[in-house]
Write a protein that holds these residues in place. Structure first.
Motif, PDB file in Angstrom:
ATOM      1  N   PRO A 258       0.827  -1.166  -0.012  1.00 16.35           N
ATOM      2  CA  PRO A 258       0.065  -0.128  -0.014  1.00 16.35           C
ATOM      3  C   PRO A 258       0.819   1.355  -0.197  1.00 16.35           C
ATOM      4  CG  PRO A 258      -0.828  -1.675   1.786  1.00 16.35           C
ATOM      5  CD  PRO A 258       0.522  -2.126   1.002  1.00 16.35           C
ATOM      6  N   ASN A 259       2.026   1.166   0.755  1.00 14.49           N
ATOM      7  CA  ASN A 259       2.850   2.454   0.609  1.00 14.49           C
ATOM      8  C   ASN A 259       3.461   2.659  -0.584  1.00 14.49           C
ATOM      9  OD1 ASN A 259       2.253   2.827   3.406  1.00 14.49           O
ATOM     10  ND2 ASN A 259       4.272   1.750   4.225  1.00 14.49           N
TER      11      ASN A 259
ATOM     12  N   GLU B  72       0.986   4.216  -2.916  1.00 13.80           N
ATOM     13  CA  GLU B  72       0.508   5.581  -2.535  1.00 13.80           C
ATOM     14  C   GLU B  72       1.733   6.325  -3.286  1.00 13.80           C
ATOM     15  OE1 GLU B  72       0.038   8.616   1.181  1.00 13.80           O
ATOM     16  OE2 GLU B  72      -0.390   6.485   1.504  1.00 13.80           O
TER      17      GLU B  72
ATOM     18  N   ASN C 184       1.523   6.384  -6.983  1.00 15.44           N
ATOM     19  CA  ASN C 184       0.425   6.951  -7.592  1.00 15.44           C
ATOM     20  C   ASN C 184      -0.129   5.845  -8.531  1.00 15.44           C
ATOM     21  OD1 ASN C 184      -1.740   8.494  -7.562  1.00 15.44           O
ATOM     22  ND2 ASN C 184      -0.802   9.901  -9.487  1.00 15.44           N
TER      23      ASN C 184
ATOM     24  N   GLU D 211      -2.592   1.899  -8.617  1.00 15.53           N
ATOM     25  CA  GLU D 211      -3.687   1.051  -7.718  1.00 15.53           C
ATOM     26  C   GLU D 211      -3.123  -0.424  -7.746  1.00 15.53           C
ATOM     27  OE1 GLU D 211      -7.853   1.207  -8.741  1.00 15.53           O
ATOM     28  OE2 GLU D 211      -7.538   3.520  -9.197  1.00 15.53           O
TER      29      GLU D 211
END
Length: 166
Positions: A153-154, A157, A160, A162
């Motif tokens: 997840p980091n 993010e 940028n 999914e």
């Protein structure tokens, strides 16, 4: 054959390892495969192959062990380079580190992974996830799974993008 990737965004993911006994290399290969399933364009190599060549595109994951406080044979040149490079030499590099170690070697536990993390951060690279540490005398697999659960997840993010659903 691996399942086809649903969302192949092709973001570069370089997974580097420092390993004499193969544990860190195995983890690096697993991370690269997971990365491919998440749509990254993943490559795996020993740390020494990327002295003075860390990419600014995408992300760099580093898995390393320490041997009596010294770097693995395939990471010694990389560690020397980190120690000698100038401030700002790795600006634009996004990275995360996972260390393999054994708390029974208390004086040198995680010395090299910690040094790699500290030097990259100090010299301008951007950490994308907290450094993980696996303890061979405890729940190494659990330590790794906890680190990996926050890594993806980091990474998504920071890049940028999914993640693909598992």
């Amino acid at each position: 054959a691996p399942a086809p990737v649903k969302n192949a965004h092709g973001t570069p993911l370089l997974v580097l390892y420092g390993s004499n006994l193969g544990t860190a290399e195995g983890i690096a290969r697993d991370l690269a495969e997971t990365g491919r399933q998440q749509g990254f364009s993943a490559e795996v190599a020993p740390l020494n192959d990327y002295v003075n060549e860390l990419p600014q595109d995408g992300a760099v994951l580093i898995v390393s062990a320490s041997y009596n406080g010294n770097p693995p044979d395939n990471a010694d040149e990389f560690v020397q380079w980190l120690n000698e490079m100038e401030d700002g030499a790795v600006n634009g590099v996004h990275y995360a580190v996972f260390g393999c170690g054994d708390r029974n070697w208390a004086n040198t536990y995680q010395r090299i992974p910690s040094l790699i993390d500290e030097q990259l951060s100090k010299k301008g690279a951007q950490r994308i996830s907290e450094t993980g540490d696996g303890d061979a005398s405890d729940d190494f697999e659990g330590d790794y799974e906890k680190w990996e659960a926050t890594l993806w997840p980091n990474l998504a993010e920071a890049m940028n993008i999914e993640l693909n659903e598992n």
